[in-house]
Scaffold this motif. Sequence first.
Motif, PDB file in Angstrom:
ATOM      1  N   MET A   1       1.328  -1.430   0.143  1.00 52.37           N
ATOM      2  CA  MET A   1      -0.351  -0.037   0.236  1.00 52.37           C
ATOM      3  C   MET A   1       0.765   1.376  -0.400  1.00 52.37           C
ATOM      4  O   MET A   1       1.774   1.612   0.411  1.00 52.37           O
ATOM      5  CB  MET A   1      -1.082  -0.232   1.181  1.00 52.37           C
ATOM      6  CG  MET A   1      -1.765   0.741   1.797  1.00 52.37           C
ATOM      7  SD  MET A   1      -2.278   1.675   3.003  1.00 52.37           S
ATOM      8  CE  MET A   1      -2.719   2.873   3.221  1.00 52.37           C
ATOM      9  N   TRP A   6      -0.018   6.255   4.580  1.00 58.05           N
ATOM     10  CA  TRP A   6       0.194   5.160   5.317  1.00 58.05           C
ATOM     11  C   TRP A   6       0.363   6.432   6.058  1.00 58.05           C
ATOM     12  O   TRP A   6       0.643   7.115   6.917  1.00 58.05           O
ATOM     13  CB  TRP A   6       1.183   4.851   5.045  1.00 58.05           C
ATOM     14  CG  TRP A   6       0.838   3.529   3.626  1.00 58.05           C
ATOM     15  CD1 TRP A   6       0.002   3.814   3.450  1.00 58.05           C
ATOM     16  CD2 TRP A   6       1.783   2.892   2.763  1.00 58.05           C
ATOM     17  NE1 TRP A   6       0.036   2.416   2.630  1.00 58.05           N
ATOM     18  CE2 TRP A   6       1.477   2.110   2.013  1.00 58.05           C
ATOM     19  CE3 TRP A   6       3.544   2.362   3.511  1.00 58.05           C
ATOM     20  CZ2 TRP A   6       1.207   1.500   1.544  1.00 58.05           C
ATOM     21  CZ3 TRP A   6       3.703   1.495   2.268  1.00 58.05           C
ATOM     22  CH2 TRP A   6       3.080   0.993   1.533  1.00 58.05           C
ATOM     23  N   SER A 415      -8.871  -1.776   4.545  1.00 57.06           N
ATOM     24  CA  SER A 415      -7.560  -1.463   5.520  1.00 57.06           C
ATOM     25  C   SER A 415      -6.735   0.119   5.349  1.00 57.06           C
ATOM     26  O   SER A 415      -6.211  -0.166   5.708  1.00 57.06           O
ATOM     27  CB  SER A 415      -6.541  -3.169   5.395  1.00 57.06           C
ATOM     28  OG  SER A 415      -6.574  -2.847   3.957  1.00 57.06           O
ATOM     29  N   ASP A 450      -4.038  -0.145  -5.384  1.00 58.49           N
ATOM     30  CA  ASP A 450      -3.687  -0.724  -4.277  1.00 58.49           C
ATOM     31  C   ASP A 450      -4.646  -0.689  -3.513  1.00 58.49           C
ATOM     32  O   ASP A 450      -5.690   0.552  -3.357  1.00 58.49           O
ATOM     33  CB  ASP A 450      -2.094   0.270  -3.952  1.00 58.49           C
ATOM     34  CG  ASP A 450      -1.803  -0.082  -2.818  1.00 58.49           C
ATOM     35  OD1 ASP A 450      -2.264  -1.424  -1.573  1.00 58.49           O
ATOM     36  OD2 ASP A 450      -0.670   0.407  -2.272  1.00 58.49           O
ATOM     37  N   GLY A 452      -6.655  -2.643  -0.132  1.00 54.37           N
ATOM     38  CA  GLY A 452      -6.786  -4.200   1.271  1.00 54.37           C
ATOM     39  C   GLY A 452      -7.749  -4.747   2.324  1.00 54.37           C
ATOM     40  O   GLY A 452      -9.126  -2.940   1.823  1.00 54.37           O
ATOM     41  N   ASP A 461      -3.970  -6.353   1.977  1.00 56.65           N
ATOM     42  CA  ASP A 461      -3.105  -5.633   1.692  1.00 56.65           C
ATOM     43  C   ASP A 461      -2.516  -6.070   0.132  1.00 56.65           C
ATOM     44  O   ASP A 461      -1.761  -6.593   0.031  1.00 56.65           O
ATOM     45  CB  ASP A 461      -1.973  -4.583   2.151  1.00 56.65           C
ATOM     46  CG  ASP A 461      -1.581  -3.629   1.437  1.00 56.65           C
ATOM     47  OD1 ASP A 461      -1.697  -3.160   0.144  1.00 56.65           O
ATOM     48  OD2 ASP A 461      -0.687  -3.010   1.982  1.00 56.65           O
ATOM     49  N   VAL A 532      -2.544  -2.473   8.618  1.00 57.87           N
ATOM     50  CA  VAL A 532      -2.323  -3.018   7.398  1.00 57.87           C
ATOM     51  C   VAL A 532      -1.108  -2.434   7.896  1.00 57.87           C
ATOM     52  O   VAL A 532      -0.979  -3.015   6.766  1.00 57.87           O
ATOM     53  CB  VAL A 532      -3.450  -2.495   6.623  1.00 57.87           C
ATOM     54  CG1 VAL A 532      -2.730  -0.690   6.253  1.00 57.87           C
ATOM     55  CG2 VAL A 532      -2.836  -2.916   4.901  1.00 57.87           C
ATOM     56  N   SER A 553       4.707  -7.376   3.976  1.00 57.94           N
ATOM     57  CA  SER A 553       4.180  -6.388   2.416  1.00 57.94           C
ATOM     58  C   SER A 553       6.504  -6.754   1.685  1.00 57.94           C
ATOM     59  O   SER A 553       6.641  -6.309   1.864  1.00 57.94           O
ATOM     60  CB  SER A 553       3.775  -5.824   2.213  1.00 57.94           C
ATOM     61  OG  SER A 553       4.845  -4.223   2.634  1.00 57.94           O
TER      62      SER A 553
END
Length: 674
Positions: A1, A6, A415, A450, A452, A461, A532, A553
């Motif tokens: 992601m 974020w 998410s 992208d 999730g 994700d 996430v 990830s």
Amino acid sequence: MDQAHWCCYHWLVLLCACAWSYPQPGYLGREDVRNCSTNPPHLPVTAVNTTIQLAALRQQMKAWNLSAYIIPDTDAHMSEYIGKHDERRAWISGFTGSAGTAVVTMAKAAVWTDSRYWTQAERQMDCNWELHKEVSISSIVTWILAEVPAGGHVGFDPFLFSVDSWEDYNLQLQDSNRQLVSITTNLVDLAWGSERPPVPSQPIYALPEEFTGSTWQEKVSTIRSYMKNHTMAPTGLLLSALDETAWLFNLRSSDIPYNPFFYSYTLLTDSSIRLFVNKSRFSLETLQYLNTMCTSSMCVQLEDYSQIRDSVKAYASGNVTILIGLRYTTYGLYEVIPKEKLVTQAYSPVMLLKAVKNSREQALLKASHVRDAVVVIQYLVWLEKNVPKGTVDEFSGAKHIDELRRNENFSSGPSFETISASGLNAALAHYSPTKDLHRKLSSDEMYLVDSGGQYWDGTTDITRTVHWGTPTAFQKEAYTRVLMGNIDLSRLIFPASTSGRMVEAFARRALWEVGLNYGHGTGHGIGNFFCVHEWPVGFQSNNIAMAKGMFTSIEPGYYQDGEFGVRLEDIALVVEAKTKHPGTYLTFEVVSFVPYDRNLIDVSLLSPEQLQYLNHYYQTIREKVGPELQRRQLLEEFEWLEQHTKPLSAMAPITTSLTSMWVAFPLAILSWTS
């Protein structure tokens, strides 16, 4: 992601699971879109008039005898995402980006943010505000020293400062004849008044036992054993991060966007368990689940959330020592614990234990990813059918995949905010479509999604990039080299306890070989119905070493400014590797099960080992997801999966036309019904 959604502006503490920054191309040296020298000023229509907000805040500052007030963009738990009632910097400045710090004096106001948000800040802030295109505390202090007269007081809310942030500000203001003043009453909240959104009050509930890896009693016992065996043998453990308390008690709610947490603290000792929370949010059943009606060492004592500072201070007055994780403990609690009674480490034992999933938690996360793969495959099939009709845009696409996830079993919504980016928008660092601002999806452009989901058994994700037409040679090369990086890291074997930072370059090597790169991190941890971006797992320099049972990830990318973007993201479990000679080595087991776009793969660039890995991965997808598609009678999606996971070879054509798929589809139906 994409990190733009974020984790956030204090690179060590605001990230729940990752410390990323996608640099936004083309902004360095560009003129501010605002023209504040004209009368009246020329501003974008999106600019917010903040005159009233600033006047109200300055009135409070005057009452507290302050020359300046610092307003970070976080909450009292250093959360990645924050609730509406904690969006103080957005309310005072009009700037809604997820990273940045505001400072207000009696005459001026300024915001500091990074390149991802420069354009957004210019379009949202009025001429009351200066924009500083950097984020360092030293640059903020330099401005404060220039604007605040000698003898001035600089106020801040200690519950919005990490310990590290406070130490930086305090050190740089030393010997300046300006005093840093901790004020536990937030002045922005006072100025905001009755218009401030209320604190969430939804029920706090216990996860059903089948969705947990251990009981809360087992976790408490494990943590107490950790404390007892610690070299400093602390008598108490203070938990400040929201996911720490949620994990410890297997409790969830919905106070934070995209994260199933609730505002809380925990103070755990060898003889008591004290949970600081809004008690009214518990049902009788949940109160019984927590053993709140008794007083033994395995009974949870509920105390009011607002009493945490006073309670910690009172506990610290005794013959005790208190263990804290510095990354998530705010200065508001740190400052009331005598230094000789503090035991500090970067992360609490809860963070460290939560990072390593037991076998039950691993099985749950894997199951959630199988169902999530069904969602993504449904979405990709839907796109293939509808994009050529010209009926899909970035926003409607994002809404569609979100809705598909909401319809899944055990779903609790997305998410994070879905990144749905077509063509040149996929190259932007912080792009999300809106109802009013979006592009049509086209068969002639690349498309990056992208997205999730939050499920009771796991958090997902995944990123896929596709092209439905004829990609250019450079687009295919860029995509393939990103894929090569994903494969190289995913199949890597490395010694146990190796830092993610030590192996991160394997994801970049194929790009580096031709002078390409990407400007963000390569991976982040992920939780079981948690963040996430679950800190402290990942490939950053301040992540902990990789260990068996961690999930991370793996997401290399490439972004061509003004043209296209590529990112391929999978979730992988750290597992023990089988090696020829004895030794403890690790590797990754990918648990995301969606094929890559055959139309964008230049097989001639793949090594035999990479091709073998890819075909084995495709076989795994067939085995894991195929039966689930058949069980649900998703016949179109099953045929799509069969077509898109056929083995690749260096000589074989790799495009799969939609027309040929629809020809094969009726035959598949006939074979299943015969």
